[in-house]
Design a protein around this motif. Structure first.
Motif, PDB file in Angstrom:
ATOM      1  N   LEU A 162       0.817  -1.155  -0.185  1.00 54.25           N
ATOM      2  CA  LEU A 162      -0.010  -0.415  -0.267  1.00 54.25           C
ATOM      3  C   LEU A 162       0.521   0.905  -0.259  1.00 54.25           C
ATOM      4  N   TYR A 163       1.877   0.728   0.022  1.00 51.95           N
ATOM      5  CA  TYR A 163       2.524   2.030   0.258  1.00 51.95           C
ATOM      6  C   TYR A 163       4.132   1.720  -0.761  1.00 51.95           C
ATOM      7  N   PRO A 164       4.026   3.157  -2.170  1.00 47.65           N
ATOM      8  CA  PRO A 164       4.978   3.021  -2.914  1.00 47.65           C
ATOM      9  C   PRO A 164       6.292   3.225  -2.482  1.00 47.65           C
ATOM     10  N   GLN A 165       6.005   4.482  -1.844  1.00 50.43           N
ATOM     11  CA  GLN A 165       8.012   4.664  -1.652  1.00 50.43           C
ATOM     12  C   GLN A 165       8.192   3.605  -0.834  1.00 50.43           C
ATOM     13  N   ILE A 166       7.619   2.782  -0.320  1.00 44.52           N
ATOM     14  CA  ILE A 166       8.693   1.726   0.345  1.00 44.52           C
ATOM     15  C   ILE A 166       9.737   0.520  -0.332  1.00 44.52           C
ATOM     16  N   GLU A 167       8.458   0.354  -1.793  1.00 43.51           N
ATOM     17  CA  GLU A 167       9.169  -0.235  -2.505  1.00 43.51           C
ATOM     18  C   GLU A 167      10.018   0.551  -3.433  1.00 43.51           C
ATOM     19  N   ALA A 168       9.772   1.854  -3.353  1.00 48.19           N
ATOM     20  CA  ALA A 168      11.096   2.646  -4.424  1.00 48.19           C
ATOM     21  C   ALA A 168      12.234   3.287  -3.185  1.00 48.19           C
ATOM     22  N   PHE A 169      12.091   3.021  -2.062  1.00 45.93           N
ATOM     23  CA  PHE A 169      13.228   2.925  -1.219  1.00 45.93           C
ATOM     24  C   PHE A 169      13.866   1.737  -1.210  1.00 45.93           C
ATOM     25  N   LYS A 170      13.210   0.582  -1.741  1.00 45.38           N
ATOM     26  CA  LYS A 170      14.512  -0.578  -1.151  1.00 45.38           C
ATOM     27  C   LYS A 170      14.868  -0.821  -2.078  1.00 45.38           C
ATOM     28  N   LYS A 171      14.639  -0.447  -3.532  1.00 44.91           N
ATOM     29  CA  LYS A 171      14.885  -0.506  -4.866  1.00 44.91           C
ATOM     30  C   LYS A 171      16.416   0.240  -4.681  1.00 44.91           C
ATOM     31  N   SER A 172      16.243   1.272  -4.299  1.00 44.26           N
ATOM     32  CA  SER A 172      17.602   3.035  -3.842  1.00 44.26           C
ATOM     33  C   SER A 172      19.153   1.704  -3.539  1.00 44.26           C
ATOM     34  N   GLY A 173      18.368   0.822  -2.403  1.00 43.41           N
ATOM     35  CA  GLY A 173      19.328   0.373  -2.072  1.00 43.41           C
ATOM     36  C   GLY A 173      20.089   1.187  -1.111  1.00 43.41           C
ATOM     37  N   VAL A 174      19.117   2.430   0.154  1.00 43.01           N
ATOM     38  CA  VAL A 174      20.030   3.204   0.561  1.00 43.01           C
ATOM     39  C   VAL A 174      19.604   2.334   1.901  1.00 43.01           C
ATOM     40  N   PRO A 175      20.733   2.118   2.991  1.00 41.43           N
ATOM     41  CA  PRO A 175      20.216   1.773   4.683  1.00 41.43           C
ATOM     42  C   PRO A 175      19.930   2.290   5.125  1.00 41.43           C
ATOM     43  N   GLN A 176      18.725   1.767   5.874  1.00 38.55           N
ATOM     44  CA  GLN A 176      17.620   2.697   6.786  1.00 38.55           C
ATOM     45  C   GLN A 176      18.342   3.858   7.572  1.00 38.55           C
ATOM     46  N   GLU A 177      19.667   3.247   8.358  1.00 39.24           N
ATOM     47  CA  GLU A 177      19.890   4.223   9.223  1.00 39.24           C
ATOM     48  C   GLU A 177      20.390   5.438   8.401  1.00 39.24           C
ATOM     49  N   ALA A 178      20.805   5.123   7.563  1.00 37.41           N
ATOM     50  CA  ALA A 178      21.326   6.075   6.087  1.00 37.41           C
ATOM     51  C   ALA A 178      19.633   7.455   6.468  1.00 37.41           C
ATOM     52  N   LEU A 179      18.823   6.899   6.148  1.00 37.58           N
ATOM     53  CA  LEU A 179      17.117   7.310   5.389  1.00 37.58           C
ATOM     54  C   LEU A 179      17.067   8.043   7.048  1.00 37.58           C
ATOM     55  N   GLU A 180      17.389   6.963   8.335  1.00 32.54           N
ATOM     56  CA  GLU A 180      16.937   8.363   9.358  1.00 32.54           C
ATOM     57  C   GLU A 180      17.821   9.396   9.983  1.00 32.54           C
ATOM     58  N   GLU A 181      18.942   9.519   9.277  1.00 27.90           N
ATOM     59  CA  GLU A 181      19.937  10.612   9.181  1.00 27.90           C
ATOM     60  C   GLU A 181      19.237  11.551   8.418  1.00 27.90           C
ATOM     61  N   GLU A 182      19.263  11.046   7.517  1.00 27.92           N
ATOM     62  CA  GLU A 182      19.011  12.236   6.749  1.00 27.92           C
ATOM     63  C   GLU A 182      17.611  13.011   6.882  1.00 27.92           C
TER      64      GLU A 182
END
Length: 422
Positions: A342-362
């Motif tokens: 239900l959340y297309p942004q999650i699929e886009a984030f997983k395809k980016s390969g960015v670690p979740q820790e880096a996302l939290e910092e950003e």
């Protein structure tokens, strides 16, 4: 001695330059593309067609011409009828034919991004943004009179305008400051163009807005039957800039070119409450009381600015939820394996390969920028409020009725009402 060019030669040379520009715009690059061994495919370069460039030049030229005609109608012809007729013509062309694409209001964001990031501003956006402001510095808000399609469509719906209570009017006039300030915070932090999203009339011009926005536009027009130009007065962020420029007007709008007889007829027909009545000089007691009020307001200015800045800082985390990265982190927190689809942004984030820790910092960095931006916007609003309060304490006398420089929209309704205009 250099031989002067005759007219046919100059015309031929200009025409050849246009042909050269058209050929260059559609031709291929003369320089070879770099070769990559990794299989990288160079994206094709996009050159705007010559027809599109001509259309931009035409829009800017027509805007300048329309502003010039509006100045002539407001200051020389001084006819409400012709101002309205020309306004309808501009509404048809700039609104429905050009579908609102010429938009100084939306250009605020383009100019802000270009100034913040450096460069990248289309000359047409710069022209649309600057031309009405330059004209306002010299002749007042003639852009609002008969050129702006957003204002004209509201002008048509004015039927029985009612006078707003002064206290309510003063509070509502703070909303455009908030739209301008926080809209720029949204844009500069990559959260989108908030000012364009809240335009209630672009759906009418392009016939493509969501149904909810069409309902908002219709509601604004219905409200405009009794509250004249509600969007212009109580929401438009570009109107804030026009007000500032019109305060410096070299030749402001005048109710009558002759001596005012103070008949008060203009006050009754002005739909936006822009007529200032005569004011006699204050006595000694009243002057002393006014001075004490001015001093008290002046002492509260730092507290007002600090309070508004603090409020902006506290709301920064909430406003930051409009940013895509913050929305992605929130989706990751609330989603379950069964609801991830239900959340297309999650699929886009997983395809980016960015670690979740880096996302939290950003995300933390984004929230920090929003807090700083909101604090600056709040301090700006607090400063403007303080200046307006100080302006109310100004000791100024007035011997005749005058059009308020920053409130007057040059609609010309006072012209036929004044017995000295004939």
């Amino acid at each position: 001695m250099v031989r002067s060019e005759n007219a046919p030669y100059r015309i031929a040379r200009v025409f050849s330059l246009f042909l050269l520009a058209a050929f260059t715009a559609s031709g291929e690059s003369r320089f070879p593309q770099p070769q990559f061994e990794s299989g990288y495919t160079t994206p094709p370069a996009y050159n705007p067609p010559f027809v599109a460039l001509v259309a931009e030049w035409l829009d800017a030229a027509l805007l300048a011409l329309a502003l010039g005609i509006s100045v002539w109608l407001v200051h020389r012809v001084r006819s409400r009828r012709w101002i309205f007729v020309f306004a309808v013509i501009c509404l048809v062309w700039f609104g429905f034919v050009r579908k609102g694409c010429f938009c100084p209001i939306g250009a605020i964001q383009n100019v802000a991004v270009a100034a913040w990031e450096g460069g990248g501003l289309a000359w047409s956006a710069a022209a649309f943004f600057a031309l009405p402001l330059i004209v306002a510095v010299f002749f007042g808000r003639v852009f609002c009179a008969s050129v702006c399609p957003l204002g004209i469509v509201q002008e048509i719906f004015i039927i029985r305008p009612q006078r707003m209570p002064r206290m309510i009017d003063a509070v509502l006039r703070l909303i455009p400051l908030g739209v301008l300030s926080f809209g720029l915070v949204y844009t500069l932090n990559g959260a989108g163009y908030l000012i364009c999203r809240t335009d209630p009339f672009v759906g009418f011009f392009r016939r493509s807005a969501p149904f909810s926005l069409l309902l908002v536009g219709m509601s604004v027009l219905l409200l405009g039957m009794v509250v004249a130009r509600p969007y212009c007065r109580y929401f438009c962020p570009y109107g804030v800039l026009l007000e500032w420029c019109s305060r410096l007007a070299w030749k402001p709008v005048r109710i009558t070119p002759k001596e005012c007889v103070n008949c008060r007829l203009c006050v009754g027909v002005c739909p936006v409450d822009a007529i200032e009545i005569p004011r006699e000089a204050l006595g000694e007691t009243a002057r002393a009381q006014q001075f004490r009020r001015f001093t008290a307001i002046l002492l509260t200015v730092p507290l007002l600015i600090a309070g508004c800045a603090g409020t902006g800082w506290l709301t920064g985390a909430f406003v930051a939820k409009a940013h895509p990265l913050v929305q992605t982190e929130e989706a990751l927190l609330i989603a379950t394996p069964e609801t991830e689809d239900l959340y297309p942004q999650i699929e886009a984030f997983k395809k980016s390969g960015v670690p979740q820790e880096a996302l939290e910092e950003e995300v933390l960095a984004v929230i920090g920028r929003f807090r700083v931006g909101n604090a600056a916007a709040g301090a700006f609003i607090g400063l403007v409020v303080a200046l307006r309060l100080l302006g109310l304490s100004r000791l100024r006398t007035r011997s005749e009725h005058e059009a308020n420089r920053f409130r007057c929209i040059a609609c010309g309704r006072c012209y036929p009402a004044c017995p000295k205009n004939g």
